[in-house]
Scaffold this motif. Structure first.
Motif, mmCIF file in Angstrom:
data_model
loop_
_atom_site.group_PDB
_atom_site.id
_atom_site.type_symbol
_atom_site.label_atom_id
_atom_site.label_comp_id
_atom_site.label_asym_id
_atom_site.label_seq_id
_atom_site.Cartn_x
_atom_site.Cartn_y
_atom_site.Cartn_z
ATOM 1 N N LEU A 21 -16.834 -21.730 4.350
ATOM 2 C CA LEU A 21 -16.761 -21.777 5.812
ATOM 3 C C LEU A 21 -15.379 -21.395 6.340
ATOM 4 O O LEU A 21 -15.257 -20.943 7.472
ATOM 5 C CB LEU A 21 -17.193 -23.151 6.317
ATOM 6 N N GLN A 22 -14.345 -21.562 5.517
ATOM 7 C CA GLN A 22 -13.026 -21.100 5.935
ATOM 8 C C GLN A 22 -12.984 -19.579 6.007
ATOM 9 O O GLN A 22 -12.296 -19.019 6.846
ATOM 10 C CB GLN A 22 -11.938 -21.601 4.987
ATOM 11 N N LEU A 23 -13.735 -18.929 5.144
ATOM 12 C CA LEU A 23 -13.794 -17.469 5.177
ATOM 13 C C LEU A 23 -14.631 -16.966 6.346
ATOM 14 O O LEU A 23 -14.325 -15.947 6.943
ATOM 15 C CB LEU A 23 -14.367 -16.928 3.862
ATOM 16 N N ASN A 24 -15.720 -17.691 6.639
ATOM 17 C CA ASN A 24 -16.616 -17.290 7.722
ATOM 18 C C ASN A 24 -17.335 -18.529 8.242
ATOM 19 O O ASN A 24 -18.339 -18.947 7.670
ATOM 20 C CB ASN A 24 -17.625 -16.243 7.230
ATOM 21 N N GLY A 25 -16.835 -19.095 9.325
ATOM 22 C CA GLY A 25 -17.408 -20.308 9.891
ATOM 23 C C GLY A 25 -18.790 -20.121 10.484
ATOM 24 O O GLY A 25 -19.468 -21.095 10.790
#
Length: 157
Positions: A21-25
């Motif tokens: 999720l840090q890469l793509n929330g």
């Protein structure tokens, strides 16, 4: 966001979800489930638990310089003894503050401030920030260029 000092234990699945999720929330839970081999219902439950505990917050981040806010500053504050935490709580309520931390060293508190322009920053500094109970002095560090704005941290053991 509330402060957490490692009181919550994260397992490998939690770390994997946070990293994804840090890469793509906005990544769909189904995709995360397919990539990680975890059932989508477990992904949904665990993400909800991480959000409710204050460990994870999913937000949209805009580059302030790209949307009309051209006055970014880090401000160091010296506080009256014993008031640092209360000062942090007060500063966290201002819409202009994006980062508020209690520190050790030359300053008791550091705060990142985002304002539209110099008059906005001047009003914020002299009419609000410096009037917070406990604030004894401030020192402003204006951001001239931002070379890295990152919001992903390793979630290793």
């Amino acid at each position: 966001m509330e402060q957490h000092n490692g009181g919550s234990r994260l397992d490998d699945v939690d770390r994997q979800l946070i990293a994804a999720l840090q890469l793509n929330g906005r990544k769909p839970f189904k995709e995360i489930a397919d990539e990680s081999g975890i059932p989508a219902s477990s992904v949904r439950y665990r993400v909800q638990r991480l959000e409710e505990s204050g460990i994870l917050q999913i937000v949209g981040i805009a580059n302030p310089l790209a949307i009309g806010f051209d006055r970014l500053a880090m401000v160091g504050l010296k506080c009256a003894p014993g008031t640092g935490r209360d000062v942090c709580k007060s500063l966290a309520e201002f819409p202009e503050t994006s980062y508020v931390i209690l520190t050790a060293g030359t300053f008791d508190v550091m705060v990142e401030v985002v304002c539209r322009d110099l008059p906005h920053y001047t009003e914020f500094l002299y009419e609000r920030l410096q009037l917070v109970p406990g604030v004894q002095s401030t020192e402003t560090f204006f951001v001239l260029e931002a070379h890295k704005l990152a919001y992903g941290w390793g979630v290793g053991n």
